[in-house]
Motif scaffolding. Structure first.
Motif, PDB file in Angstrom:
ATOM      1  N   ASN A 166       2.444   7.168   4.347  1.00  0.00           N
ATOM      2  CA  ASN A 166       3.876   7.037   4.638  1.00  0.00           C
ATOM      3  C   ASN A 166       4.132   5.993   5.715  1.00  0.00           C
ATOM      4  N   ALA A 167       3.186   5.842   6.636  1.00  0.00           N
ATOM      5  CA  ALA A 167       3.355   4.819   7.668  1.00  0.00           C
ATOM      6  C   ALA A 167       3.345   3.423   7.056  1.00  0.00           C
ATOM      7  N   MET A 168       2.639   3.255   5.939  1.00  0.00           N
ATOM      8  CA  MET A 168       2.562   1.941   5.304  1.00  0.00           C
ATOM      9  C   MET A 168       3.760   1.672   4.392  1.00  0.00           C
ATOM     10  N   VAL A 169       4.116   2.627   3.561  1.00  0.00           N
ATOM     11  CA  VAL A 169       5.151   2.363   2.567  1.00  0.00           C
ATOM     12  C   VAL A 169       6.516   2.916   2.949  1.00  0.00           C
ATOM     13  N   GLY A 170       6.587   3.714   4.001  1.00  0.00           N
ATOM     14  CA  GLY A 170       7.869   4.276   4.415  1.00  0.00           C
ATOM     15  C   GLY A 170       8.461   5.128   3.315  1.00  0.00           C
ATOM     16  N   SER A 171       9.727   4.953   3.059  1.00  0.00           N
ATOM     17  CA  SER A 171      10.397   5.756   2.025  1.00  0.00           C
ATOM     18  C   SER A 171      10.206   5.170   0.628  1.00  0.00           C
ATOM     19  N   ASN A 172       9.584   3.999   0.533  1.00  0.00           N
ATOM     20  CA  ASN A 172       9.391   3.343  -0.761  1.00  0.00           C
ATOM     21  C   ASN A 172       8.165   3.954  -1.443  1.00  0.00           C
ATOM     22  N   SER A 173       8.391   4.827  -2.395  1.00  0.00           N
ATOM     23  CA  SER A 173       7.271   5.451  -3.105  1.00  0.00           C
ATOM     24  C   SER A 173       7.131   4.885  -4.514  1.00  0.00           C
ATOM     25  N   SER A 174       7.637   3.677  -4.699  1.00  0.00           N
ATOM     26  CA  SER A 174       7.566   3.056  -6.021  1.00  0.00           C
ATOM     27  C   SER A 174       6.159   2.530  -6.293  1.00  0.00           C
ATOM     28  N   LEU A 175       5.891   2.284  -7.550  1.00  0.00           N
ATOM     29  CA  LEU A 175       4.615   1.705  -7.956  1.00  0.00           C
ATOM     30  C   LEU A 175       4.410   0.349  -7.278  1.00  0.00           C
ATOM     31  N   LEU A 176       5.438  -0.488  -7.295  1.00  0.00           N
ATOM     32  CA  LEU A 176       5.335  -1.806  -6.687  1.00  0.00           C
ATOM     33  C   LEU A 176       5.072  -1.700  -5.182  1.00  0.00           C
ATOM     34  N   GLY A 177       5.708  -0.730  -4.522  1.00  0.00           N
ATOM     35  CA  GLY A 177       5.472  -0.540  -3.092  1.00  0.00           C
ATOM     36  C   GLY A 177       4.019  -0.184  -2.805  1.00  0.00           C
ATOM     37  N   GLY A 178       3.439   0.693  -3.615  1.00  0.00           N
ATOM     38  CA  GLY A 178       2.027   1.061  -3.455  1.00  0.00           C
ATOM     39  C   GLY A 178       1.102  -0.102  -3.723  1.00  0.00           C
ATOM     40  N   ILE A 179       1.430  -0.889  -4.751  1.00  0.00           N
ATOM     41  CA  ILE A 179       0.608  -2.060  -5.082  1.00  0.00           C
ATOM     42  C   ILE A 179       0.687  -3.099  -3.972  1.00  0.00           C
ATOM     43  N   VAL A 180       1.881  -3.310  -3.420  1.00  0.00           N
ATOM     44  CA  VAL A 180       2.033  -4.260  -2.308  1.00  0.00           C
ATOM     45  C   VAL A 180       1.195  -3.806  -1.118  1.00  0.00           C
ATOM     46  N   ALA A 181       1.248  -2.512  -0.769  1.00  0.00           N
ATOM     47  CA  ALA A 181       0.471  -1.996   0.365  1.00  0.00           C
ATOM     48  C   ALA A 181      -1.028  -2.193   0.117  1.00  0.00           C
ATOM     49  N   ALA A 182      -1.499  -1.852  -1.078  1.00  0.00           N
ATOM     50  CA  ALA A 182      -2.918  -2.003  -1.405  1.00  0.00           C
ATOM     51  C   ALA A 182      -3.332  -3.477  -1.360  1.00  0.00           C
ATOM     52  N   LEU A 183      -2.506  -4.349  -1.918  1.00  0.00           N
ATOM     53  CA  LEU A 183      -2.799  -5.785  -1.913  1.00  0.00           C
ATOM     54  C   LEU A 183      -2.898  -6.316  -0.485  1.00  0.00           C
ATOM     55  N   VAL A 184      -1.965  -5.897   0.358  1.00  0.00           N
ATOM     56  CA  VAL A 184      -1.989  -6.331   1.757  1.00  0.00           C
ATOM     57  C   VAL A 184      -3.287  -5.882   2.426  1.00  0.00           C
ATOM     58  N   LEU A 185      -3.722  -4.638   2.172  1.00  0.00           N
ATOM     59  CA  LEU A 185      -4.966  -4.148   2.773  1.00  0.00           C
ATOM     60  C   LEU A 185      -6.167  -4.982   2.321  1.00  0.00           C
ATOM     61  N   PHE A 186      -6.212  -5.313   1.028  1.00  0.00           N
ATOM     62  CA  PHE A 186      -7.305  -6.160   0.529  1.00  0.00           C
ATOM     63  C   PHE A 186      -7.270  -7.541   1.199  1.00  0.00           C
ATOM     64  N   ILE A 187      -6.104  -8.118   1.313  1.00  0.00           N
ATOM     65  CA  ILE A 187      -5.976  -9.454   1.911  1.00  0.00           C
ATOM     66  C   ILE A 187      -6.350  -9.443   3.384  1.00  0.00           C
ATOM     67  N   VAL A 188      -5.838  -8.459   4.123  1.00  0.00           N
ATOM     68  CA  VAL A 188      -6.154  -8.377   5.550  1.00  0.00           C
ATOM     69  C   VAL A 188      -7.650  -8.155   5.749  1.00  0.00           C
ATOM     70  N   ASN A 189      -8.252  -7.305   4.931  1.00  0.00           N
ATOM     71  CA  ASN A 189      -9.694  -7.070   5.022  1.00  0.00           C
ATOM     72  C   ASN A 189     -10.476  -8.348   4.737  1.00  0.00           C
TER      73      ASN A 189
END
Length: 171
Positions: free
Chosen positions: A50-73
């Motif tokens: 929830n800290a990453m996606v906030g109130s956005n529980s959409s598929l795109l929101g989850g994919i954006v969060a995951a993509l950002v984690l891969f990129i930052v890593n």
């Protein structure tokens, strides 16, 4: 603010927090996980979602969060590869636990390694007595590697990943 930019910023912050937390709590936490460690990882992942996606529980929101984690890593690993300072800041150095049969008690205490854990690692490497250990190291990934003085004892060898160059691929 754009909701997806918000997810990007939140994800980067959570990633950096986790890197710092793991650095503070030590590399031992990354090695052999027990039941409590697995529960902790599951609870942390649930709490930071929830800290990453906030109130956005959409598929795109989850994919954006995951993509950002891969990129930052990926970026952090590249930066660590190029900067010794950043690598030392983020990553611990290997530590000597036993040298020529002599146990480094201060190092064991500093790393929170019990004698039972060290003996378990020795048994995994086919070594029964401390006197038979030429070198035992806590590696940067949290694993304990052991080299014995006995040539007849089978050693565990880890292959180091190498980066292939175009010349190596052609030859």
């Amino acid at each position: 603010m754009n909701p997806y930019l918000d997810i990007v910023i939140r994800s980067v912050c959570v990633y950096l927090f986790m890197v710092i937390a793991l650095r503070i709590f030590g590399k031992k936490e990354l090695s052999q996980l027990n039941t409590a460690d697995v529960i902790l990882i599951l609870l942390i992942s649930n709490s930071v979602q929830n800290a990453m996606v906030g109130s956005n529980s959409s598929l795109l929101g989850g994919i954006v969060a995951a993509l950002v984690l891969f990129i930052v890593n990926f970026l952090l690993k590249r930066i660590m590869y190029r900067s010794k300072f950043i690598k030392e800041l983020v990553q611990d150095k290997p530590e000597i636990l036993v040298h020529n049969g002599k146990i480094e008690f201060k190092t064991l205490a500093k790393l929170g390694i019990t004698s039972d854990e060290l003996q378990e690692a020795m048994r995994e490497h086919g070594i029964e007595f401390y006197k038979d250990v030429r070198l035992a190291m806590m590696e940067i990934d949290g694993n304990i590697s052991i080299i014995s003085g006995n040539e007849t004892i089978k050693q565990t060898h880890h292959k180091r990943k190498t980066h292939k160059t175009l010349g190596n691929i052609i030859n």
